[in-house]
Design a protein around this motif. Structure first.
Motif, PDB file in Angstrom:
ATOM      1  N   VAL A   1      33.742  15.408  57.470  1.00  0.00           N
ATOM      2  CA  VAL A   1      33.162  16.514  56.716  1.00  0.00           C
ATOM      3  C   VAL A   1      33.269  16.302  55.209  1.00  0.00           C
ATOM      4  CG1 VAL A   1      33.470  18.200  58.547  1.00  0.00           C
ATOM      5  CG2 VAL A   1      35.276  17.897  56.868  1.00  0.00           C
ATOM      6  N   ASP A   2      33.929  15.231  54.829  1.00  0.00           N
ATOM      7  CA  ASP A   2      34.063  14.863  53.421  1.00  0.00           C
ATOM      8  C   ASP A   2      33.691  13.389  53.310  1.00  0.00           C
ATOM      9  OD1 ASP A   2      34.936  14.084  50.874  1.00  0.00           O
ATOM     10  OD2 ASP A   2      36.679  15.422  50.932  1.00  0.00           O
ATOM     11  N   ASP A   3      32.703  13.058  52.489  1.00  0.00           N
ATOM     12  CA  ASP A   3      32.237  11.670  52.420  1.00  0.00           C
ATOM     13  C   ASP A   3      33.275  10.717  51.815  1.00  0.00           C
ATOM     14  OD1 ASP A   3      32.012  12.448  49.771  1.00  0.00           O
ATOM     15  OD2 ASP A   3      29.853  12.084  49.647  1.00  0.00           O
ATOM     16  N   LYS A   4      34.389  11.239  51.320  1.00  0.00           N
ATOM     17  CA  LYS A   4      35.471  10.392  50.844  1.00  0.00           C
ATOM     18  C   LYS A   4      36.279   9.809  51.997  1.00  0.00           C
ATOM     19  CE  LYS A   4      36.022  13.214  46.750  1.00  0.00           C
ATOM     20  NZ  LYS A   4      36.839  14.262  46.151  1.00  0.00           N
ATOM     21  N   PHE A   5      36.137  10.390  53.189  1.00  0.00           N
ATOM     22  CA  PHE A   5      36.909   9.982  54.357  1.00  0.00           C
ATOM     23  C   PHE A   5      35.982   9.711  55.551  1.00  0.00           C
ATOM     24  CE2 PHE A   5      39.462  12.945  51.837  1.00  0.00           C
ATOM     25  CZ  PHE A   5      40.511  12.099  51.490  1.00  0.00           C
TER      26      PHE A   5
ATOM     27  N   ASP B   1      31.043  15.942  79.440  1.00  0.00           N
ATOM     28  CA  ASP B   1      31.815  16.647  78.419  1.00  0.00           C
ATOM     29  C   ASP B   1      31.831  15.826  77.125  1.00  0.00           C
ATOM     30  OD1 ASP B   1      32.498  18.738  80.127  1.00  0.00           O
ATOM     31  OD2 ASP B   1      34.390  17.808  80.730  1.00  0.00           O
ATOM     32  N   MET B   2      31.819  16.534  76.000  1.00  0.00           N
ATOM     33  CA  MET B   2      31.880  15.857  74.706  1.00  0.00           C
ATOM     34  C   MET B   2      32.884  16.577  73.811  1.00  0.00           C
ATOM     35  SD  MET B   2      29.045  15.297  71.706  1.00  0.00           S
ATOM     36  CE  MET B   2      28.323  13.792  72.295  1.00  0.00           C
ATOM     37  N   LEU B   3      33.698  15.791  73.136  1.00  0.00           N
ATOM     38  CA  LEU B   3      34.650  16.313  72.167  1.00  0.00           C
ATOM     39  C   LEU B   3      34.206  15.864  70.786  1.00  0.00           C
ATOM     40  CD1 LEU B   3      37.307  17.730  71.439  1.00  0.00           C
ATOM     41  CD2 LEU B   3      38.479  15.552  71.866  1.00  0.00           C
ATOM     42  N   ILE B   4      33.945  16.830  69.917  1.00  0.00           N
ATOM     43  CA  ILE B   4      33.606  16.546  68.528  1.00  0.00           C
ATOM     44  C   ILE B   4      34.857  16.828  67.701  1.00  0.00           C
ATOM     45  CG2 ILE B   4      32.177  17.200  66.549  1.00  0.00           C
ATOM     46  CD1 ILE B   4      30.007  18.060  68.571  1.00  0.00           C
ATOM     47  N   VAL B   5      35.289  15.849  66.932  1.00  0.00           N
ATOM     48  CA  VAL B   5      36.500  16.000  66.118  1.00  0.00           C
ATOM     49  C   VAL B   5      36.091  15.981  64.656  1.00  0.00           C
ATOM     50  CG1 VAL B   5      38.776  15.069  65.565  1.00  0.00           C
ATOM     51  CG2 VAL B   5      37.864  14.819  67.892  1.00  0.00           C
ATOM     52  N   LEU B   6      36.291  17.114  63.991  1.00  0.00           N
ATOM     53  CA  LEU B   6      35.996  17.199  62.554  1.00  0.00           C
ATOM     54  C   LEU B   6      37.179  16.636  61.780  1.00  0.00           C
ATOM     55  CD1 LEU B   6      34.366  20.735  62.245  1.00  0.00           C
ATOM     56  CD2 LEU B   6      33.289  18.533  62.729  1.00  0.00           C
ATOM     57  N   TYR B   7      36.870  15.803  60.800  1.00  0.00           N
ATOM     58  CA  TYR B   7      37.912  15.142  60.019  1.00  0.00           C
ATOM     59  C   TYR B   7      37.642  15.333  58.534  1.00  0.00           C
ATOM     60  CZ  TYR B   7      40.991  11.522  58.254  1.00  0.00           C
ATOM     61  OH  TYR B   7      41.972  10.854  57.564  1.00  0.00           O
ATOM     62  N   ASP B   8      38.643  15.849  57.830  1.00  0.00           N
ATOM     63  CA  ASP B   8      38.479  16.076  56.391  1.00  0.00           C
ATOM     64  C   ASP B   8      39.488  15.309  55.544  1.00  0.00           C
ATOM     65  OD1 ASP B   8      40.809  17.475  56.862  1.00  0.00           O
ATOM     66  OD2 ASP B   8      40.110  19.357  55.986  1.00  0.00           O
TER      67      ASP B   8
ATOM     68  N   CYS C   1      38.179  23.589  58.107  1.00  0.00           N
ATOM     69  CA  CYS C   1      36.834  23.243  58.591  1.00  0.00           C
ATOM     70  C   CYS C   1      36.270  24.299  59.542  1.00  0.00           C
ATOM     71  CB  CYS C   1      36.875  21.893  59.304  1.00  0.00           C
ATOM     72  SG  CYS C   1      37.275  20.517  58.223  1.00  0.00           S
ATOM     73  N   LYS C   2      36.882  25.459  59.581  1.00  0.00           N
ATOM     74  CA  LYS C   2      36.456  26.501  60.521  1.00  0.00           C
ATOM     75  C   LYS C   2      34.991  26.893  60.327  1.00  0.00           C
ATOM     76  CE  LYS C   2      37.716  31.090  62.160  1.00  0.00           C
ATOM     77  NZ  LYS C   2      38.656  32.201  62.037  1.00  0.00           N
ATOM     78  N   ASP C   3      34.556  27.074  59.085  1.00  0.00           N
ATOM     79  CA  ASP C   3      33.166  27.468  58.824  1.00  0.00           C
ATOM     80  C   ASP C   3      32.182  26.388  59.279  1.00  0.00           C
ATOM     81  OD1 ASP C   3      33.997  29.891  57.782  1.00  0.00           O
ATOM     82  OD2 ASP C   3      33.880  29.229  55.697  1.00  0.00           O
TER      83      ASP C   3
ATOM     84  N   ALA D   1      32.422  25.314  72.617  1.00  0.00           N
ATOM     85  CA  ALA D   1      33.631  26.064  72.304  1.00  0.00           C
ATOM     86  C   ALA D   1      34.311  25.443  71.092  1.00  0.00           C
ATOM     87  CB  ALA D   1      34.589  26.049  73.496  1.00  0.00           C
ATOM     88  N   LEU D   2      35.102  26.248  70.412  1.00  0.00           N
ATOM     89  CA  LEU D   2      35.880  25.781  69.264  1.00  0.00           C
ATOM     90  C   LEU D   2      37.343  25.674  69.667  1.00  0.00           C
ATOM     91  CD1 LEU D   2      34.363  28.014  66.441  1.00  0.00           C
ATOM     92  CD2 LEU D   2      33.660  25.723  67.150  1.00  0.00           C
ATOM     93  N   ALA D   3      38.031  24.682  69.095  1.00  0.00           N
ATOM     94  CA  ALA D   3      39.463  24.506  69.349  1.00  0.00           C
ATOM     95  C   ALA D   3      40.146  24.210  68.019  1.00  0.00           C
ATOM     96  CB  ALA D   3      39.693  23.370  70.333  1.00  0.00           C
ATOM     97  N   LEU D   4      41.058  25.068  67.637  1.00  0.00           N
ATOM     98  CA  LEU D   4      41.820  24.872  66.404  1.00  0.00           C
ATOM     99  C   LEU D   4      42.859  23.784  66.640  1.00  0.00           C
ATOM    100  CD1 LEU D   4      42.195  25.896  63.508  1.00  0.00           C
ATOM    101  CD2 LEU D   4      43.844  27.541  64.408  1.00  0.00           C
ATOM    102  N   ASP D   5      42.908  22.805  65.759  1.00  0.00           N
ATOM    103  CA  ASP D   5      43.746  21.622  65.996  1.00  0.00           C
ATOM    104  C   ASP D   5      45.244  21.892  66.028  1.00  0.00           C
ATOM    105  OD1 ASP D   5      44.308  21.948  63.295  1.00  0.00           O
ATOM    106  OD2 ASP D   5      43.670  19.938  62.712  1.00  0.00           O
ATOM    107  N   SER D   6      45.694  22.997  65.485  1.00  0.00           N
ATOM    108  CA  SER D   6      47.127  23.294  65.470  1.00  0.00           C
ATOM    109  C   SER D   6      47.583  24.085  66.695  1.00  0.00           C
ATOM    110  CB  SER D   6      47.493  24.058  64.198  1.00  0.00           C
ATOM    111  OG  SER D   6      46.751  25.263  64.122  1.00  0.00           O
ATOM    112  N   ASN D   7      46.646  24.463  67.563  1.00  0.00           N
ATOM    113  CA  ASN D   7      46.994  25.177  68.797  1.00  0.00           C
ATOM    114  C   ASN D   7      47.190  24.189  69.942  1.00  0.00           C
ATOM    115  OD1 ASN D   7      46.667  27.591  67.461  1.00  0.00           O
ATOM    116  ND2 ASN D   7      44.674  28.035  68.336  1.00  0.00           N
ATOM    117  N   SER D   8      47.923  24.622  70.943  1.00  0.00           N
ATOM    118  CA  SER D   8      48.028  23.839  72.172  1.00  0.00           C
ATOM    119  C   SER D   8      46.843  24.250  73.041  1.00  0.00           C
ATOM    120  CB  SER D   8      49.353  24.126  72.876  1.00  0.00           C
ATOM    121  OG  SER D   8      50.418  23.665  72.096  1.00  0.00           O
ATOM    122  N   ASN D   9      45.741  23.554  72.898  1.00  0.00           N
ATOM    123  CA  ASN D   9      44.491  23.910  73.563  1.00  0.00           C
ATOM    124  C   ASN D   9      44.403  23.306  74.953  1.00  0.00           C
ATOM    125  OD1 ASN D   9      42.985  25.286  71.320  1.00  0.00           O
ATOM    126  ND2 ASN D   9      43.412  23.344  70.309  1.00  0.00           N
TER     127      ASN D   9
END
Length: 92
Positions: free
Chosen positions: A87-91, A50-57, A10-12, A32-40
């Protein structure tokens, strides 16, 4: 501060959202962007707006992402704003 938590797939989408938010609010917000596999670590001081947006695919969040969300919530017990975005209407 707004942080968009995303996986590599979902980086793009995350980068596009970041650009749109900065353009829309004319640099009145930091995004800011935070990659989910990093220890951010949250990239600033803890603030009430503050707001956290979580993209889910549809893929499971890794342990690092779950810890990031838990820490975000713990530091803002009364004001935490989390916006899950499918980011996917199936989920939805």
């Amino acid at each position: 501060m707004i942080v968009i938590l995303h996986n590599e797939a979902c980086k793009d989408v995350a980068q596009s959202m970041q650009t749109d938010l900065v353009d829309t609010f004319q640099d009145h917000v930091s995004v800011a962007l935070a990659l989910d596999s990093n220890s951010n670590v949250w990239p600033g001081e803890v603030e009430w707006n503050d707001m956290l947006i979580v993209l889910y695919d549809g893929t499971s969040l890794p342990r690092e992402a779950n810890e990031y969300v838990k820490t975000f919530l713990a530091k803002r017990p009364d004001t935490a704003l989390i916006l899950p975005v499918a980011v996917d209407d199936k989920f939805p």
